[in-house]
Design a protein around this motif. Structure first.
Motif, PDB file in Angstrom:
ATOM      1  N   LEU A  60      85.961   4.571  34.354  1.00  0.00           N
ATOM      2  CA  LEU A  60      85.839   4.562  32.894  1.00  0.00           C
ATOM      3  C   LEU A  60      85.769   3.013  32.546  1.00  0.00           C
ATOM      4  N   MET A  61      84.744   2.817  31.789  1.00  0.00           N
ATOM      5  CA  MET A  61      84.510   1.220  31.215  1.00  0.00           C
ATOM      6  C   MET A  61      84.556   1.137  29.708  1.00  0.00           C
ATOM      7  N   GLN A  62      85.292   0.152  29.277  1.00  0.00           N
ATOM      8  CA  GLN A  62      85.312  -0.299  27.846  1.00  0.00           C
ATOM      9  C   GLN A  62      84.278  -0.572  27.459  1.00  0.00           C
ATOM     10  N   GLY A  63      84.109  -0.171  26.039  1.00  0.00           N
ATOM     11  CA  GLY A  63      82.713  -0.373  25.136  1.00  0.00           C
ATOM     12  C   GLY A  63      81.849   0.821  24.947  1.00  0.00           C
ATOM     13  N   GLN A 228      86.599  -2.929  38.357  1.00  0.00           N
ATOM     14  CA  GLN A 228      87.239  -1.817  37.424  1.00  0.00           C
ATOM     15  C   GLN A 228      87.695  -0.574  38.327  1.00  0.00           C
ATOM     16  N   TRP A 229      86.839  -0.135  39.035  1.00  0.00           N
ATOM     17  CA  TRP A 229      86.969   1.284  39.715  1.00  0.00           C
ATOM     18  C   TRP A 229      88.364   0.716  40.839  1.00  0.00           C
ATOM     19  N   LYS A 230      88.433  -0.275  41.302  1.00  0.00           N
ATOM     20  CA  LYS A 230      89.402  -0.416  42.505  1.00  0.00           C
ATOM     21  C   LYS A 230      90.764  -0.465  41.882  1.00  0.00           C
ATOM     22  N   THR A 231      90.758  -1.035  40.560  1.00  0.00           N
ATOM     23  CA  THR A 231      92.071  -1.057  39.623  1.00  0.00           C
ATOM     24  C   THR A 231      92.533   0.340  39.222  1.00  0.00           C
ATOM     25  N   MET A 232      91.447   1.152  38.711  1.00  0.00           N
ATOM     26  CA  MET A 232      91.462   2.381  38.324  1.00  0.00           C
ATOM     27  C   MET A 232      92.138   3.453  39.381  1.00  0.00           C
ATOM     28  N   GLU A 233      91.325   3.126  40.696  1.00  0.00           N
ATOM     29  CA  GLU A 233      91.815   3.885  42.017  1.00  0.00           C
ATOM     30  C   GLU A 233      93.273   3.749  42.323  1.00  0.00           C
ATOM     31  N   GLN A 234      93.998   2.597  41.942  1.00  0.00           N
ATOM     32  CA  GLN A 234      95.446   2.562  42.323  1.00  0.00           C
ATOM     33  C   GLN A 234      96.287   3.148  41.637  1.00  0.00           C
ATOM     34  N   ASP A 235      96.168   3.434  40.352  1.00  0.00           N
ATOM     35  CA  ASP A 235      97.431   4.193  39.699  1.00  0.00           C
ATOM     36  C   ASP A 235      96.754   4.599  38.235  1.00  0.00           C
ATOM     37  N   GLY A 236      95.404   4.615  37.991  1.00  0.00           N
ATOM     38  CA  GLY A 236      94.964   4.998  36.852  1.00  0.00           C
ATOM     39  C   GLY A 236      95.183   3.996  35.754  1.00  0.00           C
ATOM     40  N   LYS A 237      95.405   2.824  36.034  1.00  0.00           N
ATOM     41  CA  LYS A 237      95.568   1.709  34.971  1.00  0.00           C
ATOM     42  C   LYS A 237      94.047   1.224  34.838  1.00  0.00           C
ATOM     43  N   TRP A 238      93.766   0.915  33.517  1.00  0.00           N
ATOM     44  CA  TRP A 238      92.630   0.049  33.302  1.00  0.00           C
ATOM     45  C   TRP A 238      92.771  -1.373  33.510  1.00  0.00           C
ATOM     46  N   ARG A 239      91.833  -1.986  33.812  1.00  0.00           N
ATOM     47  CA  ARG A 239      91.951  -3.642  34.364  1.00  0.00           C
ATOM     48  C   ARG A 239      92.172  -4.224  33.073  1.00  0.00           C
TER      49      ARG A 239
END
Length: 369
Positions: A60-63, A228-239
């Protein structure tokens, strides 16, 4: 001021009151509940695309949707790569604009806006230019309403061993797209289109192996798809800061899509809307711009009736005052206007619109009854 309009546009579009109500609640981005919602959305999107982990993943990407397209083009097309863009409307051309601004090496295959990109021509371009590594195109080109044949183009792209990128902004969720079967490596869409959420983020369905290969080559910090994906993969948090209210609305919209019967039911409603629209406006003298064989179910471009002297602004204001909002013309080679029928739109809305337009033509004194 009356803000209670039905938007007959491809988005931002009319959604349900229940989706809007979800935005009345605040949520912290670090809450476990909120991160779980993000992860459910990601998994649900893969299911809608008929793919699953670990072959594919969702980011998921902001914007807006354009942010998602730019994220993909500037993250997965590397410095030594070359991108072929197949364009038959403003949104395909926007890809080329993104590539120019970002310094992405690219070549443009330009097709008329009432014709689909030709898979045979794409195959020839790939044979003649071995430097091309990626091919990108729009599925539902809302410039005209044409639905491009991504299945046929995807087949030649994969036969040539290239990477296939599809902008399915206004089609995903309203047209069934088996992503892997069509050879799609990256698909981009937006929260406020056929899933009927509200504007605020785009999403990318990515072949995981290719996404992992893109690490470190993004041309933008905030639009770095891999990070963005790597951060989201960790725990669902947005970068970076998450559009929390939009995410909650989208989760509700996905529930309502399932309740309606999923993509098959929604696709059937949209297609029925489009057929009825052509029938009712045709009776008033409005002829579709596109041939029926290439017309998509999302939005329809119409010529003005022969001999008409009214302006789009006059018609637009008249219809808007009665509860509906149209879309101005965007076809490059013809004077047209567009009517979208995705979102919370039903047959009764098409009937009401046709009746309003009939009244407009009579009251304008420019139509022979």
């Amino acid at each position: 001021m009356n803000h209670n309009y039905k938007l007959l546009t491809p988005g931002p579009l009319t959604t349900t009151d229940s989706v809007k109500r979800e935005m009345l609640f605040d949520h912290c981005t670090w809450d476990d509940d909120y991160k779980a919602i993000t992860q459910r959305i990601r998994a649900g999107l893969l299911e809608l695309a008929h793919v699953s982990e670990p072959e594919y993943t969702a980011v998921l990407m902001q914007g807006s949707g354009t942010f998602g397209v730019e994220s993909v083009l500037t993250s997965v097309v590397g410095q030594g790569d070359k991108l072929l863009i197949c364009a038959n409307g403003a949104y395909g051309l926007r890809m080329a604009d993104i590539a120019r601004h970002a310094g992405v090496c690219h070549v443009l295959y330009r097709q008329a806006d009432n014709r689909q990109p030709d898979p045979a021509h794409v195959a020839r371009l790939l044979r003649e230019d071995r430097a091309i590594t990626h091919v990108a195109m729009v599925h539902s080109e809302t410039t005209s309403g044409i639905l491009n044949d991504i299945e046929a183009v995807g087949a030649v792209v994969k036969a040539a061993g290239r990477i296939f990128i599809v902008d399915a902004m206004s089609s995903f969720g309203g047209v069934d797209i088996p992503v892997a079967d069509y050879g799609i490596d990256f698909l981009i869409s937006s929260a406020n289109k056929c899933i009927q959420g509200v504007p605020g983020f785009s999403f990318i369905l990515a072949r995981r192996s290719l996404l992992e290969q893109s690490a470190g080559q993004a041309r933008s910090l905030s639009l770095d798809l891999y990070d963005q994906w790597k951060t989201m993969e960790q725990d669902g948090k947005w970068r970076f800061t998450s559009p929390t209210h939009v995410v909650l609305a989208f989760a509700k919209a996905m529930e309502e899509l399932a309740e309606e019967g999923g993509i098959p039911a929604r696709a059937a409603r949209y297609a029925a809307n489009q057929r009825l629209l052509v029938e009712r406006l045709g009776a008033l003298g409005f002829r579709p711009y596109l041939d029926e064989a290439v017309q998509g179910p999302i939005i329809t471009s119409f010529f003005y009736p022969a001999g008409s002297a009214f302006t789009f602004e006059e018609m637009y204001d008249y219809i808007k005052a009665r509860g509906y909002v149209l879309y101005p013309g965007k076809v490059l080679q013809a004077d047209t206007f567009r009517v979208g029928n995705i979102g919370e739109i039903y047959a009764e809305d098409i009937e009401k619109l046709a009746a309003i337009m009939a009244d407009f033509l009579k009251e304008a004194g420019r139509w022979a009854s």
